[in-house]
Motif scaffolding. Sequence first.
Motif, PDB file in Angstrom:
ATOM      1  N   PHE A 141     120.649 -13.156 107.492  1.00  0.00           N
ATOM      2  CA  PHE A 141     119.625 -13.869 106.733  1.00  0.00           C
ATOM      3  C   PHE A 141     120.127 -14.306 105.361  1.00  0.00           C
ATOM      4  O   PHE A 141     119.861 -15.432 104.930  1.00  0.00           O
ATOM      5  N   TYR A 142     120.870 -13.434 104.665  1.00  0.00           N
ATOM      6  CA  TYR A 142     121.211 -13.693 103.266  1.00  0.00           C
ATOM      7  C   TYR A 142     122.635 -14.197 103.050  1.00  0.00           C
ATOM      8  O   TYR A 142     122.986 -14.536 101.918  1.00  0.00           O
ATOM      9  N   SER A 143     123.467 -14.251 104.069  1.00  0.00           N
ATOM     10  CA  SER A 143     124.858 -14.633 103.867  1.00  0.00           C
ATOM     11  C   SER A 143     124.977 -16.135 103.596  1.00  0.00           C
ATOM     12  O   SER A 143     124.017 -16.901 103.750  1.00  0.00           O
ATOM     13  N   ASP A 144     126.163 -16.548 103.155  1.00  0.00           N
ATOM     14  CA  ASP A 144     126.431 -17.979 102.986  1.00  0.00           C
ATOM     15  C   ASP A 144     126.275 -18.682 104.325  1.00  0.00           C
ATOM     16  O   ASP A 144     126.761 -18.206 105.365  1.00  0.00           O
ATOM     17  N   HIS A 145     125.604 -19.831 104.283  1.00  0.00           N
ATOM     18  CA  HIS A 145     125.294 -20.613 105.488  1.00  0.00           C
ATOM     19  C   HIS A 145     124.381 -19.836 106.437  1.00  0.00           C
ATOM     20  O   HIS A 145     124.378 -20.093 107.647  1.00  0.00           O
ATOM     21  N   GLY A 146     123.634 -18.885 105.889  1.00  0.00           N
ATOM     22  CA  GLY A 146     122.690 -18.131 106.694  1.00  0.00           C
ATOM     23  C   GLY A 146     121.328 -18.793 106.733  1.00  0.00           C
ATOM     24  O   GLY A 146     121.129 -19.940 106.292  1.00  0.00           O
ATOM     25  N   LEU A 152     116.401 -22.988 102.137  1.00  0.00           N
ATOM     26  CA  LEU A 152     116.390 -23.528 100.770  1.00  0.00           C
ATOM     27  C   LEU A 152     116.894 -24.971 100.733  1.00  0.00           C
ATOM     28  O   LEU A 152     116.353 -25.810  99.995  1.00  0.00           O
ATOM     29  N   GLU A 153     117.914 -25.272 101.508  1.00  0.00           N
ATOM     30  CA  GLU A 153     118.431 -26.636 101.525  1.00  0.00           C
ATOM     31  C   GLU A 153     117.437 -27.604 102.144  1.00  0.00           C
ATOM     32  O   GLU A 153     117.372 -28.770 101.741  1.00  0.00           O
ATOM     33  N   ARG A 154     116.667 -27.131 103.097  1.00  0.00           N
ATOM     34  CA  ARG A 154     115.605 -27.986 103.646  1.00  0.00           C
ATOM     35  C   ARG A 154     114.574 -28.333 102.585  1.00  0.00           C
ATOM     36  O   ARG A 154     113.965 -29.405 102.612  1.00  0.00           O
ATOM     37  N   LEU A 155     114.374 -27.399 101.635  1.00  0.00           N
ATOM     38  CA  LEU A 155     113.423 -27.631 100.545  1.00  0.00           C
ATOM     39  C   LEU A 155     114.060 -28.348  99.363  1.00  0.00           C
ATOM     40  O   LEU A 155     113.401 -28.549  98.332  1.00  0.00           O
ATOM     41  N   GLY A 156     115.335 -28.696  99.470  1.00  0.00           N
ATOM     42  CA  GLY A 156     116.008 -29.409  98.395  1.00  0.00           C
ATOM     43  C   GLY A 156     116.626 -28.514  97.341  1.00  0.00           C
ATOM     44  O   GLY A 156     117.008 -28.997  96.269  1.00  0.00           O
TER      45      GLY A 156
END
Length: 300
Positions: A141-146, A152-156
């Motif tokens: 869940f919390y790793s890079d590219h997780g 978060l990227e979907r939310l900008g």
Amino acid sequence: MSRAARRPLDLKSLLGLLFLVPPLAVLTLLVLLPALDAVRFALGLVPTDNVSYASGLNLIRSSQPTLAVFGRLFSSASFGRDLGLTLFVTLASVTLLSCISYALAVYARFGRGRWVGAVRTLYLLPMFIPGIIAAYAITTFYSDHGLLQAMLERLGVHGYHSPIRSSWGIVLGSVWTGIPFAVLMLGSGLDGIGEEQIEAARDVGAGFWTILTRIVLPLNLVPLLIVLTFSFIGVFGSFTIPFLLGPAAPNMLGVSMQLNFGAFRQPQVAVAMAVFSFLVCALVGYLYVVATLRQNGRRA
């Protein structure tokens, strides 16, 4: 001499003493004797009949107990870094765990509404999930590219930095796995606070923070001390969560012991770390006992 002092043991008392023999024997064989052997080894008394001990590198051998092993350990820069990481993670985890668990326990005890049952169910879930499974779930869940970064990227939101493989990753895992015990312990103490005490304080105009600091916290001090003590001991000596979520270097003491004993072939260093860790945890336990006795004495 009184009659009670001269009275022989009856059958029930004798049977009660016999029932104590098996657990005492197990405790002696599996805990006490290995612990004494470890202390002897850490003091330079190297057993010649133990291949795991005698085949290690850089052993300090002495015919008399010596603190040279601990002197070499404390002078090591790597041990200083490991100890610093261990103390930081332990104190940060205990602080966050206590705050979060107390908030959940207070809400579950005094909250009203349909969400109370859901909160009680959610904080019990980590109790039924093994630590290794929880560590992999946290990594996913919390790793890079997780999953979290993708959300978060979907939310900008960009620029996410994962706490995994850092000290905060260990803190995150330790808090998550420790919440059920802490909330249950704190909640058991809060259940002993009568509703009439809270209502009486509200009737005289006491607000939430006044009730919390003047009534709830003082009456729930012993369970809080239990949570602080056992959380400190559990995190300080943990292995699975630091091994899976922590950095490659420095390591917490639990991981460092395993590396020194196995990979680095430094069993004496690993055992000295174990003895040191035991002394730290014993000191914390002693402080808990003293604080509890003083609290009970004030109540009496």
